[in-house]
Design an enzyme around this catalytic site. Sequence first.
Site, mmCIF file in Angstrom:
data_model
loop_
_atom_site.group_PDB
_atom_site.id
_atom_site.type_symbol
_atom_site.label_atom_id
_atom_site.label_comp_id
_atom_site.label_asym_id
_atom_site.label_seq_id
_atom_site.Cartn_x
_atom_site.Cartn_y
_atom_site.Cartn_z
ATOM 1 N N HIS B 148 5.378 -15.801 49.212
ATOM 2 C CA HIS B 148 6.174 -16.445 50.369
ATOM 3 C C HIS B 148 5.376 -16.955 51.282
ATOM 4 C CE1 HIS B 148 9.672 -14.560 48.101
ATOM 5 N NE2 HIS B 148 10.472 -15.479 48.940
ATOM 6 N N GLY B 199 6.761 -20.284 45.056
ATOM 7 C CA GLY B 199 7.726 -19.816 44.467
ATOM 8 C C GLY B 199 9.202 -19.971 45.156
ATOM 9 N N HIS B 200 9.160 -20.339 46.351
ATOM 10 C CA HIS B 200 10.161 -20.440 47.434
ATOM 11 C C HIS B 200 9.917 -21.837 48.156
ATOM 12 C CE1 HIS B 200 13.620 -20.404 49.852
ATOM 13 N NE2 HIS B 200 13.813 -19.146 49.437
ATOM 14 N N HIS B 256 17.408 -20.302 41.216
ATOM 15 C CA HIS B 256 17.894 -19.675 42.674
ATOM 16 C C HIS B 256 18.409 -20.909 43.235
ATOM 17 C CE1 HIS B 256 17.051 -17.692 46.402
ATOM 18 N NE2 HIS B 256 17.157 -16.696 45.800
ATOM 19 N N GLU B 308 20.623 -14.513 41.910
ATOM 20 C CA GLU B 308 20.951 -15.380 43.011
ATOM 21 C C GLU B 308 21.266 -16.770 42.695
ATOM 22 O OE1 GLU B 308 18.130 -14.361 46.245
ATOM 23 O OE2 GLU B 308 19.814 -12.875 47.104
ATOM 24 N N GLU B 324 25.372 -17.275 48.554
ATOM 25 C CA GLU B 324 24.833 -16.933 49.929
ATOM 26 C C GLU B 324 24.906 -17.748 51.065
ATOM 27 O OE1 GLU B 324 20.637 -16.127 48.816
ATOM 28 O OE2 GLU B 324 19.920 -16.333 51.078
ATOM 29 N N CYS B 326 22.870 -18.711 53.060
ATOM 30 C CA CYS B 326 21.623 -19.586 53.124
ATOM 31 C C CYS B 326 21.818 -20.888 52.357
ATOM 32 C CB CYS B 326 20.302 -18.846 52.794
ATOM 33 S SG CYS B 326 19.864 -17.823 54.197
ATOM 34 N N CYS B 397 17.399 -13.290 55.773
ATOM 35 C CA CYS B 397 17.378 -14.826 55.942
ATOM 36 C C CYS B 397 18.500 -15.188 56.619
ATOM 37 C CB CYS B 397 16.795 -15.223 54.364
ATOM 38 S SG CYS B 397 18.092 -14.622 53.286
ATOM 39 N N CYS B 398 19.449 -14.789 56.248
ATOM 40 C CA CYS B 398 20.942 -15.314 56.644
ATOM 41 C C CYS B 398 20.816 -15.392 58.277
ATOM 42 C CB CYS B 398 22.025 -14.825 56.013
ATOM 43 S SG CYS B 398 21.945 -15.299 54.315
#
Lengths: 647, 647
Positions: B148, B199-200, B256, B308, B324, B326, B397-398
């Site tokens: 990340h 990856g994200h 995801h 997710e 989620e 997000c 994160c949210c």
Amino acid sequence: MKKDTSEPRAVLINTARSPNAKLTSVPLDSLVLSGDPFWGDRLERNRIVTLRNQYQQLIERGYLENFRRIVEGLDEPDEGLVFRDSDLYKWLEAASWTLACEEDPDLIDNVENIISLLKQAQDDNGYLNTYFVGERAGKRWANLRDLHELYCAGHLAQAAVAYYRATGKTDLLDVACRFADLICETFGPDAGQTQGVPGHPEIEMALIELGRTTGNAHYLDQAAYFIRARGHGLIDGRPYHQDHRPVSDWEELAGHAVRALYLSTGVTDWIIEDDNSDTHEAVDRVWQHMASRQVYITGGLGARHSGESVGADYELPNARAYAETCAGIANVMWNWRMLNLEGNPRYADMLERALYNAVLPGVSLDGKRYFYVNPLAVNDLAPGDITEREPWYRCACCPPNIARTLAKVRGYIASVDPDDTLWIHLYATHRAEIPLRNGRTLKYLMRTRYPWSGHITIEVLTPGLFSIKLRVPGWCASEGGMQPEVRINGNPRPGPVTPGQYIKIRRTWAVGDSLCLDLPMPVRTVAAHPHALENTGRVALMRGPLLYCLEGIDHPGIDLRDVLVPLDPQAYSSAFEPGLLGGVQVIETEGKVQPPASTWDDQLYRTLRSQPSDAAPAETLTVRAVPYYAWGNRETGRMQVWLRHKS
Amino acid sequence: MKKDTSEPRAVLINTARSPNAKLTSVPLDSLVLSGDPFWGDRLERNRIVTLRNQYQQLIERGYLENFRRIVEGLDEPDEGLVFRDSDLYKWLEAASWTLACEEDPDLIDNVENIISLLKQAQDDNGYLNTYFVGERAGKRWANLRDLHELYCAGHLAQAAVAYYRATGKTDLLDVACRFADLICETFGPDAGQTQGVPGHPEIEMALIELGRTTGNAHYLDQAAYFIRARGHGLIDGRPYHQDHRPVSDWEELAGHAVRALYLSTGVTDWIIEDDNSDTHEAVDRVWQHMASRQVYITGGLGARHSGESVGADYELPNARAYAETCAGIANVMWNWRMLNLEGNPRYADMLERALYNAVLPGVSLDGKRYFYVNPLAVNDLAPGDITEREPWYRCACCPPNIARTLAKVRGYIASVDPDDTLWIHLYATHRAEIPLRNGRTLKYLMRTRYPWSGHITIEVLTPGLFSIKLRVPGWCASEGGMQPEVRINGNPRPGPVTPGQYIKIRRTWAVGDSLCLDLPMPVRTVAAHPHALENTGRVALMRGPLLYCLEGIDHPGIDLRDVLVPLDPQAYSSAFEPGLLGGVQVIETEGKVQPPASTWDDQLYRTLRSQPSDAAPAETLTVRAVPYYAWGNRETGRMQVWLRHKS
């Protein structure tokens, strides 16, 4: 292969001296199934194909090498996950039960080869686990929650008991007992002992059976310790590890499905040995909850991929079912204990349901490939959909678990009780010579085409006064339809033959007497509880103990979600097709296919005017259903258990 | 707070010079919402309660300490997960957008405090991440798939752009640019560079906006590199990491959910800057697939807890929805880019759906607690059920993502196009002074009680010839019902006012001219596609843009799965209740409650005779529905979006 010992021959569980057992298992080799049209070839294939293939996997994937590494002090790296030894032990158990019934010199060689390795690999103090050697030896017993050492030890003990009962040889039993002694010494509430419970139950049922076979009460006490110690925060509070509450306070299966069911099995074994009324009530409660809110129509369990967990009440997704094969197997094991404890036919109903519809789908018809996850629908053939059995898994708990379960099938057919009454639970063509407590041997010959036909005849070959109890399956309950019937020497037995009960026939039998049970086997349309929301407006088709499904190959170009079938069971026909899927009874009916109306094109949500949806024109089609256990053996395609019904 | 720079004031995305943009964002501070009955208090609460509470969390949970640790060379251990810095950056972005519109000296102090730390903590080479310091410094860039770093860098850049646009101050922008320069230098196909993709996703949209704000084309090129490099096996082939196929080959969102949507957002930003017809087609395809097969009725996404992930087509479980928060936020971000790229009102429809029904539920009415997972039903109140918002999450994160989204809400209301036409997407009471390209300022005053009422008036305060486009939401499509209407100075505008379109009014306006839009807001009963199997036989209630739900507190003792509601929308009434849930329009109707028949007791599956199920007697009850965004604010209880309909 027969041994000379006081231990009963190869019984699945030895409850002959258990204080709370209603039933006693009969030796596997007292029943010969070779002529059975359903199980005969299957059990042969399990021995000849599956066990041999799996032995190759054990060699090629380093399972044996892991032991050799220890014995020969090799530097080669080990292979596999932390619980890999248990895969090998399950194979050993499967081979042992098989050898109780069949001559197979090659199989004996392979088994003895492994046992020889195990004996040499075992530590002086009794410890045996190929993962915790070398640098990792310092981690022994460091983490009971995650590292599966007691789980592996339990499978070793189960294999040892099976091998001893099958052959009378004690060498593997000695290995298991030395390890069990170490465990008894190490874990417990006393000074110098460590308190702990394993994250994956299994050691409980294994220690109890080891105690039954050796007469060593320490093993039973140790199992009782591991059971009683649960729910007091020794590992963690999450249901995943089954440590969230004391078992006597259980209300329902929770967390990881296989772990929950393995623990339930061990707890039931404990109750058979030790009168724990609180815990007995808890287990009954949990079973009732499972049967009425958690179990798939297959007898499988586990609604969630996430955490491999049971899920909430009525949470029974189809395409996303997890329903691990091992959970179906565990359901068979648990219900066998419950049946032995209580003699209640509901457990035999559940065992039969799970055996045919949750265990059998786990292996391909050729005996070479396995399902780990068992969906009840395949819709889109999207990447990641479970559509094909695999030849092995990195986490390979299921394949050898299936093999040992098939090797035990004979043992689930019949029991005897303390009055020497013969209880028959499952139906298959077989010849039996069952040892009774009174020293006599009860001989009979059963002939049937079950599960394709409900016509069952028993030719009694032992004269005298004794009782036979026949299970009248719960699935043949019918209102206003055909009733099950019992005939003795052709004469109908008076009085009702009630589904969901055992019917007892007590008489003085003559050699050649014929006892006949006729179970009506119409196609049944079965609905799910209204709170099982994915099945709203849908029915499943069953016939006898078998669940059916539709496959794409029989309905080319059709989205099986859109197939409508009649509610009326009389609208269905069925016929045996010997050339299909190894020989199956196929169900057919005239259905319809009604895709979503074109008004749905590119819409996912739509404001309604007055009707719930605009119906598309429906076209007629011949619907063809095959047994669910046989799905996925012809091609990779769609599959559907729950079918829209015509209103 | 106003700055002196050539950069447009605080626009959400700066597409003023983008070759493929149909629309340009208007500055946040050109719209004043303080009088709006829906958003006014909410935005104040976001500033006064949520941002302050979250700042406390940042302090108490060591987020700031992690930076101070670097600056002061402290030995204290660091805190939090590998991507914790991004939580702080999102808060910084939220605070910055807020400061673009509101005076708040305390908030300025806190922001400047953080920025000062960041400046000092940054490495000489530009690197900045509190996780990879000390012993872990050797792992920098070692694992783009899991660690990340580029994700955190992206959020830093977004915060920096927001802060610069809000204040004109360049210090945070300098930090972000130095880090971005290092990234541009480090990753790419050239000699001495490393090939890789994160990856994200997140860095893509961030670099593009950094490029727009600085005019530095390298950032755009670097974003293009990260996008083009996907799908070629640089990290792994699993959809989870969005590296399973090149974006130009995309067919659908996979893996995801948040990652898929963040990448879609970045890719759309890229298309706005660079004409990639293949990729543009792919993104259109993916959007269409999402809208017609994957999105929840809330506008949220993510059917599976496991991974997710998005899930299969039509896989839309309710109690087990992941959805989620997000992902709902990402859906807003993506649709904003799509709307700017294409000007198609379907994106504004989706943005509005997600904003009210997938983002807003994420925060409690008091602004202090947050949902991460958003179920559409709570049935059993079993352990593990999501029933309550939490004050923070370890994976947080949210919460700050919600805060920054609320801080941006003003920016989603209107746009201008190259012809200086004003496009109005969302409705709220506000006063606007919107700068046009021609140098003039377009002033108007909008008054409405939206989303409670569809009556909207605009008082034009700038004279002259110009065009206003008003969005006529897709949700007000109606057959035979009331039609939307436009009136100018009280006179109906001739011609149809078509839902799902923008209606353009071009005229020479006088100061004080009144433009009025009336959107009919009857209660709507909405069905889901027949392949969304959990919703079979069920409808959801909507009114205007809002989704409704039933809560247990309004139906004591009732299992909400058993409530039946009418299909006919005219059977519903609605009324505003100022004292309830901060003031909401409540929907009521006469429904029935029909629990499963007693024949289901203790049964999960039942053989049918002729009827699908024996109906229990139904009792009448008053059904009361509240907006879904407000659920779970009164007690921990049951909740249900999809309701059985009377047949």
